[in-house]
Design a protein around this motif. Structure first.
Motif, PDB file in Angstrom:
ATOM      1  N   ILE A 164     -29.593 -56.369 -74.826  1.00  0.00           N
ATOM      2  CA  ILE A 164     -28.954 -57.322 -73.910  1.00  0.00           C
ATOM      3  C   ILE A 164     -28.647 -58.643 -74.618  1.00  0.00           C
ATOM      4  N   GLN A 165     -29.625 -59.171 -75.355  1.00  0.00           N
ATOM      5  CA  GLN A 165     -29.445 -60.487 -75.980  1.00  0.00           C
ATOM      6  C   GLN A 165     -28.700 -60.369 -77.308  1.00  0.00           C
ATOM      7  N   THR A 166     -28.234 -61.525 -77.786  1.00  0.00           N
ATOM      8  CA  THR A 166     -27.520 -61.603 -79.062  1.00  0.00           C
ATOM      9  C   THR A 166     -28.083 -62.776 -79.856  1.00  0.00           C
ATOM     10  N   LYS A 167     -27.542 -63.002 -81.050  1.00  0.00           N
ATOM     11  CA  LYS A 167     -27.976 -64.146 -81.863  1.00  0.00           C
ATOM     12  C   LYS A 167     -27.603 -65.476 -81.205  1.00  0.00           C
ATOM     13  N   PHE A 168     -26.667 -65.452 -80.265  1.00  0.00           N
ATOM     14  CA  PHE A 168     -26.238 -66.686 -79.611  1.00  0.00           C
ATOM     15  C   PHE A 168     -27.144 -67.075 -78.439  1.00  0.00           C
ATOM     16  N   ASP A 169     -27.888 -66.112 -77.903  1.00  0.00           N
ATOM     17  CA  ASP A 169     -28.762 -66.423 -76.763  1.00  0.00           C
ATOM     18  C   ASP A 169     -30.134 -65.777 -76.924  1.00  0.00           C
ATOM     19  N   TYR A 170     -30.594 -65.672 -78.172  1.00  0.00           N
ATOM     20  CA  TYR A 170     -31.878 -65.026 -78.460  1.00  0.00           C
ATOM     21  C   TYR A 170     -33.024 -65.746 -77.755  1.00  0.00           C
ATOM     22  N   HIS A 171     -33.939 -64.971 -77.185  1.00  0.00           N
ATOM     23  CA  HIS A 171     -35.143 -65.506 -76.553  1.00  0.00           C
ATOM     24  C   HIS A 171     -36.287 -64.550 -76.861  1.00  0.00           C
ATOM     25  N   ASN A 172     -37.379 -65.087 -77.425  1.00  0.00           N
ATOM     26  CA  ASN A 172     -38.473 -64.209 -77.885  1.00  0.00           C
ATOM     27  C   ASN A 172     -39.388 -63.695 -76.767  1.00  0.00           C
ATOM     28  N   ARG A 173     -39.373 -64.296 -75.602  1.00  0.00           N
ATOM     29  CA  ARG A 173     -40.143 -63.898 -74.415  1.00  0.00           C
ATOM     30  C   ARG A 173     -41.657 -64.060 -74.588  1.00  0.00           C
ATOM     31  N   LEU A 174     -42.105 -64.842 -75.565  1.00  0.00           N
ATOM     32  CA  LEU A 174     -43.538 -65.066 -75.737  1.00  0.00           C
ATOM     33  C   LEU A 174     -44.115 -65.751 -74.505  1.00  0.00           C
ATOM     34  N   ARG A 175     -45.333 -65.351 -74.144  1.00  0.00           N
ATOM     35  CA  ARG A 175     -46.047 -65.961 -73.026  1.00  0.00           C
ATOM     36  C   ARG A 175     -47.073 -66.974 -73.558  1.00  0.00           C
ATOM     37  N   LEU A 176     -47.580 -67.809 -72.660  1.00  0.00           N
ATOM     38  CA  LEU A 176     -48.471 -68.904 -73.034  1.00  0.00           C
ATOM     39  C   LEU A 176     -49.594 -68.479 -73.985  1.00  0.00           C
ATOM     40  N   PRO A 177     -50.381 -67.432 -73.689  1.00  0.00           N
ATOM     41  CA  PRO A 177     -51.477 -67.074 -74.618  1.00  0.00           C
ATOM     42  C   PRO A 177     -50.979 -66.702 -76.009  1.00  0.00           C
ATOM     43  N   GLN A 178     -49.769 -66.166 -76.091  1.00  0.00           N
ATOM     44  CA  GLN A 178     -49.228 -65.783 -77.391  1.00  0.00           C
ATOM     45  C   GLN A 178     -48.881 -67.003 -78.235  1.00  0.00           C
ATOM     46  N   TYR A 179     -48.348 -68.037 -77.598  1.00  0.00           N
ATOM     47  CA  TYR A 179     -48.099 -69.279 -78.329  1.00  0.00           C
ATOM     48  C   TYR A 179     -49.410 -69.890 -78.820  1.00  0.00           C
ATOM     49  N   LEU A 180     -50.408 -69.941 -77.952  1.00  0.00           N
ATOM     50  CA  LEU A 180     -51.692 -70.517 -78.341  1.00  0.00           C
ATOM     51  C   LEU A 180     -52.325 -69.734 -79.483  1.00  0.00           C
ATOM     52  N   GLU A 181     -52.180 -68.424 -79.446  1.00  0.00           N
ATOM     53  CA  GLU A 181     -52.741 -67.567 -80.501  1.00  0.00           C
ATOM     54  C   GLU A 181     -52.062 -67.838 -81.846  1.00  0.00           C
ATOM     55  N   LEU A 182     -50.752 -68.114 -81.817  1.00  0.00           N
ATOM     56  CA  LEU A 182     -50.015 -68.391 -83.053  1.00  0.00           C
ATOM     57  C   LEU A 182     -50.519 -69.640 -83.770  1.00  0.00           C
ATOM     58  N   PHE A 183     -51.000 -70.627 -83.009  1.00  0.00           N
ATOM     59  CA  PHE A 183     -51.308 -71.929 -83.583  1.00  0.00           C
ATOM     60  C   PHE A 183     -52.785 -72.157 -83.883  1.00  0.00           C
ATOM     61  N   LYS A 184     -53.679 -71.451 -83.201  1.00  0.00           N
ATOM     62  CA  LYS A 184     -55.072 -71.881 -83.142  1.00  0.00           C
ATOM     63  C   LYS A 184     -55.817 -71.799 -84.472  1.00  0.00           C
ATOM     64  N   ASN A 185     -55.407 -70.916 -85.381  1.00  0.00           N
ATOM     65  CA  ASN A 185     -56.176 -70.744 -86.614  1.00  0.00           C
ATOM     66  C   ASN A 185     -56.037 -71.912 -87.579  1.00  0.00           C
ATOM     67  N   ASP A 186     -54.821 -72.424 -87.726  1.00  0.00           N
ATOM     68  CA  ASP A 186     -54.584 -73.483 -88.701  1.00  0.00           C
ATOM     69  C   ASP A 186     -54.675 -74.884 -88.115  1.00  0.00           C
ATOM     70  N   PHE A 187     -54.233 -75.030 -86.886  1.00  0.00           N
ATOM     71  CA  PHE A 187     -54.149 -76.362 -86.294  1.00  0.00           C
ATOM     72  C   PHE A 187     -55.140 -76.520 -85.148  1.00  0.00           C
ATOM     73  N   GLU A 188     -55.531 -77.743 -84.929  1.00  0.00           N
ATOM     74  CA  GLU A 188     -56.337 -78.071 -83.766  1.00  0.00           C
ATOM     75  C   GLU A 188     -55.392 -78.285 -82.590  1.00  0.00           C
ATOM     76  N   ILE A 189     -55.576 -77.528 -81.520  1.00  0.00           N
ATOM     77  CA  ILE A 189     -54.777 -77.720 -80.307  1.00  0.00           C
ATOM     78  C   ILE A 189     -55.456 -78.816 -79.501  1.00  0.00           C
TER      79      ILE A 189
END
Length: 287
Positions: free
Chosen positions: A215-240
């Motif tokens: 459905i999506q293209t490079k012009f309207d790309y959306h990764n659909r990540l949810r809140l816990p997934q964003y937090l998981e991406l950052f927590k190891n290296d940075f202090e949230i």
């Protein structure tokens, strides 16, 4: 414009070579926008207030600091506000695309010239405030961030593939000095619903990854990540050190639309609140 029409147009544009496809994309975005310049400034001012509120709450002052912006957008209103209103020392703004428009930048300079006394860097391609450095078609991972105190992104991360988000933050962790901050404002909802109120803000969660990629293209790309997934991406290296998001209003039309959806199994592990969390703002600090 209905989301189905826009999706069909983007799908057609995606078959063109990049240079021509993006030329048509810029043309259609410009003629299709119903936002006046004053409205754009007002909307960005609201974002600026959100940013300064979060930073002030966490004892971060933007005066006299160097800022890097991840994703420059279409007009450098935000860098101007950071410098002219927030008194930031300098803003380096990075974008993998090149969306700036000289005509719009001249409007911006005219808008602010009566209130603020500032110099324009006329030797560059765009007539920008001289404390703004624009790096189009440039991955921020190619940037010089050794003197950067704060990295900001506004409604960018939702349009970036998760593996690239990880790469960017690995780079930022390796290059930023200790005590530097990163602030992300994230809009994780289905953006098609902004122009079609028949859709739920979580409509795209009913699709599998394969279906959504069709459905999506490079012009309207959306990764659909949810809140816990964003937090998981950052927590190891940075202090949230701070995060916030919209809380469910169980009486709202938005919640009623959401409950009518058949959420795909890919998102079955998340609670309703985690699936619906919108307007996610996350402040990180290098440990």
């Amino acid at each position: 414009m209905k989301h189905t029409t826009k999706s069909r147009i983007f799908k057609i544009l995606s078959f063109f070579p990049n240079r021509f496809g993006y030329f048509l994309y810029h043309f259609l975005q410009n003629i299709g926008s119903n936002s006046t310049f004053d409205k754009k400034v007002h909307a960005t001012s609201n974002t600026y207030k959100t940013v300064t509120r979060i930073l002030k709450t966490n004892n971060v002052d933007i005066e006299d600091i160097r800022i890097a912006e991840l994703g420059s957008g279409w007009v450098p209103i935000f860098p101007y506000q950071l410098i002219l209103e927030g008194k930031a020392m300098h803003v380096d703004t990075y974008d993998i695309n090149e969306h700036y428009n000289t005509k719009e930048i001249k409007k911006l300079n005219q808008y602010y010239k009566d209130k603020y006394n500032f110099d324009i860097e006329s030797k560059k391609k765009y007539p920008l405030l001289n404390k703004v450095s624009y790096f189009p078609k440039t991955d921020i991972c190619k940037g010089d961030l050794k003197n950067t105190d704060l990295v900001l992104s506004r409604f960018v991360l939702e349009h970036v593939p998760p593996n690239i988000i990880r790469e960017i933050h690995d780079f930022l962790f390796s290059k930023l000095k200790s005590g530097s901050y990163i602030l992300h404002l994230i809009s994780p909802s289905d953006h098609r619903a902004y122009s079609d109120n028949s859709l739920s803000l979580q409509d795209f969660l009913k699709y599998s990854e394969k279906e959504w990629n069709q459905i999506q293209t490079k012009f309207d790309y959306h990764n659909r990540l949810r809140l816990p997934q964003y937090l998981e991406l950052f927590k190891n290296d940075f202090e949230i050190i701070f995060f916030e998001h919209d809380i469910i209003n169980y009486e709202s039309e938005s919640f009623k639309k959401f409950k009518k959806l058949k959420i795909h199994n890919d998102f079955a592990k998340f609670t309703d609140q985690e699936l619906m969390a919108g307007s996610i703002n996350i402040l990180l600090k290098k440990k």
